[in-house]
Design an enzyme around this catalytic site. Structure first.
Site, PDB file in Angstrom:
ATOM      1  N   SER A 159      15.303   7.165 -60.289  1.00 63.35           N
ATOM      2  CA  SER A 159      14.167   7.617 -59.501  1.00 63.35           C
ATOM      3  C   SER A 159      13.011   7.938 -60.430  1.00 63.35           C
ATOM      4  O   SER A 159      13.221   8.386 -61.564  1.00 63.35           O
ATOM      5  CB  SER A 159      14.533   8.866 -58.688  1.00 63.35           C
ATOM      6  OG  SER A 159      13.388   9.416 -58.061  1.00 63.35           O
ATOM      7  N   TYR A 173      17.640  17.353 -58.115  1.00 61.57           N
ATOM      8  CA  TYR A 173      17.794  15.905 -57.914  1.00 61.57           C
ATOM      9  C   TYR A 173      17.171  15.151 -59.082  1.00 61.57           C
ATOM     10  O   TYR A 173      17.771  14.224 -59.630  1.00 61.57           O
ATOM     11  CB  TYR A 173      17.124  15.526 -56.594  1.00 61.57           C
ATOM     12  CG  TYR A 173      16.985  14.039 -56.341  1.00 61.57           C
ATOM     13  CD1 TYR A 173      18.029  13.304 -55.787  1.00 61.57           C
ATOM     14  CD2 TYR A 173      15.790  13.381 -56.622  1.00 61.57           C
ATOM     15  CE1 TYR A 173      17.886  11.946 -55.537  1.00 61.57           C
ATOM     16  CE2 TYR A 173      15.639  12.029 -56.375  1.00 61.57           C
ATOM     17  CZ  TYR A 173      16.689  11.310 -55.831  1.00 61.57           C
ATOM     18  OH  TYR A 173      16.546   9.967 -55.590  1.00 61.57           O
TER      19      TYR A 173
END
Length: 264
Positions: A159, A173
């Site tokens: 990501s 995250y």
């Protein structure tokens, strides 16, 4: 030449054809980026094991799409943070489709949006267990199966959060995705001599149902103004990057993180 010899020769050729087929395991394959990856790889000639954790109907619909594209498919329920589930995922893939040649480590969770100080321990634990431990377990099993064959491809779905940090949203995250980038680099060096390539794709803001699951379904569209390309990405755009990394065209690419984030 005897009938047995002719039959044997044909059998060998058929076996070779099966062995040369691309068989890829995709975790988190029932929706969003994972589903798009399954469909794209099917179009590229892969047979696909669709890993999913909850929605059996959605996973089977993706598997049907793979079959419609001319590939073979099997949907397997798996919690990637559970070692026995991961072992079963790869065992079913090999039993139903053949030797595994590829892995797309896509399964991931974010937990609710919010500051780290307000995030519950159970949410932190789940994010780490799925995003990092799950990826490690899947990569380890893939390496065990691919190394004797002397070839294989692993693509981790990272990501842009890994470098942006995502303050106020989910720094936990982001931290797991940064760890996934480190895994990509280290494992590529470890497995390179065995003929196995390991890369990652780092999506930016992608318009999928993940945002609704986090409690903010309009998040991707609202973020458009802060993205240089002025729009969120689509799952198919991430699948295209995965497709390239898994193809022979990327045969000299390993240990790299391809950022597909609209300029962020």
């Amino acid at each position: 030449m005897t009938v047995d010899a002719v039959t044997g020769s044909g059998g060998i050729k058929r076996q070779e054809a099966v062995m040369k087929r691309l068989v890829t395991v995709v975790t988190g394959g029932s929706r969003g980026i994972g589903a798009a990856v399954c469909r794209r790889l099917a179009a590229d000639g892969h047979d696909v094991a669709v890993g999913y954790v909850r929605d059996a109907d959605a996973a089977e619909a993706v598997a049907d799409g793979v079959r419609d594209a001319g590939g073979r498919a099997v949907a397997v329920r798996v919690d990637t943070s559970v070692e026995a589930d991961v072992e079963r995922l790869f065992a079913v893939a090999e039993d139903q489709l053949g030797p595994v040649t590829g892995l797309v480590n896509n399964a991931g969770v974010t937990g609710p949006l919010g500051r780290l100080a307000d995030t519950g321990t159970a949410d932190l634990r789940r994010v780490v267990e799925v995003n990092l431990l799950g990826a490690l377990l899947c990569a380890r099993r893939a390496a065990q199966l691919m190394t004797p064959c002397g070839s294989g491809v692993i693509v981790n779905i990272s990501s842009a959060a890994a470098t942006l940090g995502s303050p106020g949203d989910y720094v936990h995250y982001a931290a797991t995705k940064a760890a996934l980038d480190a895994l990509t680099v280290g494992l590529s060096k470890e497995l390179g001599p065995d003929g196995i390539r390991v890369n990652a794709v780092a999506p930016g803001m992608i318009d999928t149902e993940m945002h609704a699951a986090m409690g903010d379904p309009d998040r991707a569209r609202r973020a458009a103004a802060s993205i240089p390309l002025r729009r969120p990405g689509q799952a198919e755009e991430i699948a295209a990057a995965v497709s390239w990394l898994m193809s022979p065209e990327a045969s000299y690419a390993t240990g790299t993180v391809v950022r597909v984030a609209g300029g962020r």
